[in-house]
Design a protein around this motif. Structure first.
Motif, PDB file in Angstrom:
ATOM      1  N   GLY A   1      -6.423   5.020   1.043  1.00 18.33           N
ATOM      2  CA  GLY A   1      -7.343   5.017   2.166  1.00 18.33           C
ATOM      3  C   GLY A   1      -6.570   5.012   3.470  1.00 18.33           C
ATOM      4  N   ARG A   2      -6.969   4.148   4.410  1.00 24.48           N
ATOM      5  CA  ARG A   2      -6.224   4.024   5.671  1.00 24.48           C
ATOM      6  C   ARG A   2      -5.362   2.765   5.704  1.00 24.48           C
ATOM      7  NH1 ARG A   2      -8.203   7.830   9.728  1.00 24.48           N
ATOM      8  NH2 ARG A   2     -10.061   8.870   8.916  1.00 24.48           N
ATOM      9  N   HIS A   3      -5.198   2.127   4.556  1.00 23.77           N
ATOM     10  CA  HIS A   3      -4.290   0.989   4.477  1.00 23.77           C
ATOM     11  C   HIS A   3      -2.854   1.451   4.699  1.00 23.77           C
ATOM     12  CE1 HIS A   3      -2.385  -2.675   3.245  1.00 23.77           C
ATOM     13  NE2 HIS A   3      -1.926  -2.172   2.107  1.00 23.77           N
ATOM     14  N   LEU A   4      -2.484   2.568   4.099  1.00 27.11           N
ATOM     15  CA  LEU A   4      -1.174   3.188   4.283  1.00 27.11           C
ATOM     16  C   LEU A   4      -1.400   4.671   4.529  1.00 27.11           C
ATOM     17  CD1 LEU A   4       0.615   1.472   1.292  1.00 27.11           C
ATOM     18  CD2 LEU A   4       1.221   1.109   3.700  1.00 27.11           C
ATOM     19  N   ILE A   5      -0.818   5.202   5.595  1.00 27.53           N
ATOM     20  CA  ILE A   5      -0.962   6.615   5.908  1.00 27.53           C
ATOM     21  C   ILE A   5       0.405   7.181   6.267  1.00 27.53           C
ATOM     22  CG2 ILE A   5      -3.364   6.401   6.638  1.00 27.53           C
ATOM     23  CD1 ILE A   5      -2.428   6.351   9.512  1.00 27.53           C
ATOM     24  N   PRO A   6       0.579   8.494   6.252  1.00 22.70           N
ATOM     25  CA  PRO A   6       1.895   9.054   6.574  1.00 22.70           C
ATOM     26  C   PRO A   6       2.214   8.937   8.065  1.00 22.70           C
ATOM     27  CG  PRO A   6       0.519  10.652   5.392  1.00 22.70           C
ATOM     28  CD  PRO A   6      -0.367   9.531   5.830  1.00 22.70           C
TER      29      PRO A   6
ATOM     30  N   HIS B   1      -7.385  -7.136  10.981  1.00 17.40           N
ATOM     31  CA  HIS B   1      -6.474  -8.288  10.933  1.00 17.40           C
ATOM     32  C   HIS B   1      -5.088  -7.768  10.560  1.00 17.40           C
ATOM     33  CE1 HIS B   1      -4.835 -12.227   9.979  1.00 17.40           C
ATOM     34  NE2 HIS B   1      -5.953 -12.796  10.376  1.00 17.40           N
ATOM     35  N   TRP B   2      -4.241  -7.566  11.563  1.00 15.48           N
ATOM     36  CA  TRP B   2      -2.935  -6.962  11.350  1.00 15.48           C
ATOM     37  C   TRP B   2      -2.022  -7.801  10.452  1.00 15.48           C
ATOM     38  CZ3 TRP B   2      -0.810  -2.563  11.058  1.00 15.48           C
ATOM     39  CH2 TRP B   2       0.541  -2.334  11.307  1.00 15.48           C
ATOM     40  N   PRO B   3      -1.852  -9.100  10.656  1.00 18.42           N
ATOM     41  CA  PRO B   3      -0.998  -9.867   9.738  1.00 18.42           C
ATOM     42  C   PRO B   3      -1.476  -9.791   8.296  1.00 18.42           C
ATOM     43  CG  PRO B   3      -1.391 -11.131  11.733  1.00 18.42           C
ATOM     44  CD  PRO B   3      -2.311  -9.942  11.796  1.00 18.42           C
ATOM     45  N   ARG B   4      -2.774  -9.792   8.097  1.00 17.69           N
ATOM     46  CA  ARG B   4      -3.293  -9.705   6.734  1.00 17.69           C
ATOM     47  C   ARG B   4      -2.989  -8.328   6.131  1.00 17.69           C
ATOM     48  NH1 ARG B   4      -9.251 -11.903   5.763  1.00 17.69           N
ATOM     49  NH2 ARG B   4      -8.141 -13.756   6.533  1.00 17.69           N
ATOM     50  N   GLN B   5      -3.045  -7.289   6.943  1.00 19.70           N
ATOM     51  CA  GLN B   5      -2.713  -5.956   6.439  1.00 19.70           C
ATOM     52  C   GLN B   5      -1.263  -5.908   5.976  1.00 19.70           C
ATOM     53  OE1 GLN B   5      -3.878  -2.756   8.999  1.00 19.70           O
ATOM     54  NE2 GLN B   5      -2.958  -1.173   7.713  1.00 19.70           N
TER      55      GLN B   5
ATOM     56  N   PRO C   1      -6.998  -6.143   2.208  1.00 19.75           N
ATOM     57  CA  PRO C   1      -7.633  -6.331   3.519  1.00 19.75           C
ATOM     58  C   PRO C   1      -6.643  -6.210   4.672  1.00 19.75           C
ATOM     59  CG  PRO C   1      -7.280  -8.444   2.462  1.00 19.75           C
ATOM     60  CD  PRO C   1      -6.927  -7.398   1.437  1.00 19.75           C
ATOM     61  N   GLY C   2      -7.195  -5.893   5.821  1.00 21.75           N
ATOM     62  CA  GLY C   2      -6.390  -5.811   7.029  1.00 21.75           C
ATOM     63  C   GLY C   2      -6.885  -4.707   7.928  1.00 21.75           C
ATOM     64  N   HIS C   3      -6.807  -3.474   7.437  1.00 26.24           N
ATOM     65  CA  HIS C   3      -7.352  -2.366   8.237  1.00 26.24           C
ATOM     66  C   HIS C   3      -8.820  -2.629   8.542  1.00 26.24           C
ATOM     67  CE1 HIS C   3      -8.184   1.663   9.685  1.00 26.24           C
ATOM     68  NE2 HIS C   3      -9.202   1.703   8.850  1.00 26.24           N
ATOM     69  N   SER C   4      -9.552  -3.046   7.526  1.00 24.36           N
ATOM     70  CA  SER C   4     -10.925  -3.529   7.665  1.00 24.36           C
ATOM     71  C   SER C   4     -11.066  -4.700   6.706  1.00 24.36           C
ATOM     72  CB  SER C   4     -11.939  -2.413   7.352  1.00 24.36           C
ATOM     73  OG  SER C   4     -11.894  -2.072   5.976  1.00 24.36           O
ATOM     74  N   PRO C   5     -12.146  -5.488   6.832  1.00 27.82           N
ATOM     75  CA  PRO C   5     -12.266  -6.651   5.940  1.00 27.82           C
ATOM     76  C   PRO C   5     -12.259  -6.283   4.456  1.00 27.82           C
ATOM     77  CG  PRO C   5     -13.792  -6.845   7.771  1.00 27.82           C
ATOM     78  CD  PRO C   5     -13.213  -5.470   7.858  1.00 27.82           C
TER      79      PRO C   5
END
Length: 231
Positions: A150-155, A171-175, A129-133
Motif C-alpha cells: 500500500g502506501r506504508h512503503l513506496i519507491p 503517526h510517523w513514529p508508529r509507521q 499502522p502509521g500512514h493511517s490508523p
C-alpha cells in the motif's frame, strides 16, 4: 455499472509469474485512489484483489476471465474507491480491512481484523499502522515472499522502498516501528519482493522492488525519525 472502456485503457500487466499456481498482476494507476496501484493475486486457493482498480468494463472482464475475486483487501483508506460498493456487488467478493478503517465502508459488512488475517495458508494481512490508523500490508509466500505494501512503503525517486511522511500521515513514529516489525518478522529468504501501492513510475520499468528485505534493512530509521512532513 462500470464506466465505459476508454480507447486509452491499458491492460493489467504481469508482475510475477512462472511459479504456478500463482500469477501476480498490477493494474494501471487509478486516479480514483489518487493514482494508486491495485494488484491482483491469481491462484488455486482464492483470488485476491489488493485495493481498488479503475472500475471499467475492461477491468471487469479481465477479473472475470481470471476466475473472479474472492477477497478485496484494502491496504489503507486511500485504497477505497467511490465504486467499492459496486465492485463488491458485481463480483460477489468479501472485503477485508483493518478494524480501525472499517467505518469507511458503511453497509458493506467487511471482515475486520486487528493484528493479522489469514486468507489461506501462505497469504496473510498484517497491520502496519502509521500512514493511517488502519494501514496494512498483504504478505504472500509465493516467489520467495511478496509484500503488497500500500502506501506504508513506496519507491523513492531511486526506486528504493521508503516510508514517506506527508502532512496527513497519522503517526510517523508508529509507521517507523511498523517497518522495524517487518524486519523482525521476515528474513532475506522470506521477503524477496515489495509491490508498492503508489509511485510505481519510480520503478522505471521494473514491476516490483527486488531484494526487498536487504534494501529495507538498509533504511536508517533513526534518521527518518527526524524527517519533516512533505506537503
Amino acid at each position: 455499472m462500470p464506466e465505459p472502456q476508454s480507447s486509452l485503457s491499458k491492460q493489467p500487466r504481469v508482475v510475477l509469474d512462472g511459479q504456478p499456481p500463482y500469477t501476480l498482476y498490477a493494474f494501471p494507476p487509478n486516479r480514483d485512489i489518487l493514482g494508486g496501484t491495485a494488484y491482483f493475486i491469481v491462484g488455486n486457493d482464492a483470488n485476491i484483489l489488493v485495493d481498488c482498480p479503475a472500475w471499467n468494463e475492461a477491468n471487469l472482464q479481465f477479473l472475470q476471465a481470471q476466475g473472479g475475486v474472492r477477497w478485496l483487501f484494502i491496504t489503507h483508506r486511500g485504497g477505497i474507491s467511490k465504486y467499492v460498493s459496486e465492485i463488491q456487488q458485481t463480483l460477489g467478493c468479501q472485503i477485508v480491512v483493518q478494524e480501525q478503517e472499517a467505518y469507511l465502508l458503511p453497509g458493506l459488512n467487511p471482515i475486520q481484523f486487528h493484528e493479522t488475517f489469514s486468507f489461506y495458508p501462505g497469504a496473510q494481512a498484517l497491520w502496519t499502522p502509521g500512514h493511517s490508523p488502519g494501514s496494512a500490508c498483504l504478505y504472500h509466500q509465493a516467489y520467495g515472499g511478496v509484500l503488497f505494501s500500500g502506501r506504508h512503503l513506496i519507491p523513492s525517486a531511486q526506486g528504493e522502498p521508503v516510508p514517506l511522511r506527508i502532512a496527513k500521515t497519522f503517526h510517523w513514529p508508529r509507521q517507523l516501528r511498523s517497518i522495524q516489525k517487518l524486519l523482525e518478522r521476515f528474513t532475506p529468504q522470506t521477503l524477496s519482493f515489495i509491490c508498492p501501492g503508489a509511485n510505481t513510475g519510480f520503478l522505471r520499468g521494473d514491476r516490483a522492488i527486488a531484494q526487498a528485505y536487504d534494501r529495507l534493512a538498509q533504511l536508517d530509521l533513526a534518521a527518518y525519525a527526524e524527517a519533516k512532513p512533505l506537503l
